[in-house]
Design a protein around this motif. Structure first.
Motif: not given
Length: 186
Positions: A155-158, A162-163, A175-177
């Protein structure tokens, strides 16, 4: 970068805790994957589990701190470009990430304390067993730990993919946030 979150981005505390937890989760997974095949005569046979347990206990404290911070601080608003599905799936994923982390750490603790002994954390302090000896607890907790860690890393990889999708395909600020201010777009 400010310490607290704003409605637009994560602050230094929230972002720092996020990346610290991510690094620890993947590091612990890698170390755990490596150490299960160690033999008695390997120099890492006793050291790797000690490091794994110690970091796991410290990570538990960091995750609790992160949850407290998350409830005490504001959460950045979803971007206008995010669909309802993306917003809902991100929220559900975050809930499951926390549940899986807590499950993995609790089951790891139960494996380590199944014989009634405590867990030494880098020889700084000891976390005592709260269960004492319970027959087969190590086996059951081991199965839970195995599946929870695989689910967590998946789930962390997913979550990370997604990011990256938001960054590379959608070209939005998702992602930048959560990156340090100096890495964000000008």
């Amino acid at each position: 970068m400010q310490l607290r979150n704003s409605r637009r981005r994560y602050g230094a505390v929230g972002a720092g805790l996020h990346w610290l937890v991510a690094l620890a989760v993947f590091g612990l997974f890698g170390l755990g994957y490596y150490m299960v095949d160690l033999t008695y005569y390997d120099q890492w046979y006793k050291l790797a589990p000690h490091i794994h347990r110690s970091i796991g206990i410290l990570l538990f404290a960091v995750v609790v701190l992160r949850l407290l911070w998350r409830f005490a601080d504001t959460t950045p608003s979803p971007l206008d470009s995010h669909s309802r599905f993306e917003v809902l799936s991100a929220r559900v994923a975050h809930v499951f990430l926390y549940l899986l982390m807590l499950t993995a750490m609790t089951s790891g603790y139960l494996i380590s304390t199944a014989d009634g002994s405590g867990v030494r954390v880098f020889d700084w302090f000891e976390v005592p067993s709260v269960t004492g000896r319970i027959e087969r607890m190590e086996d059951i907790a081991g199965d839970v730990h195995y599946w929870a860690t695989w689910a967590l890393v998946g789930l962390a990889a997913l979550h990370g993919l997604a990011a990256i999708k938001h960054h590379m395909v959608d070209r939005d600020d998702t992602l930048r946030r959560i990156l340090p201010a100096r890495l964000k777009k000008s």
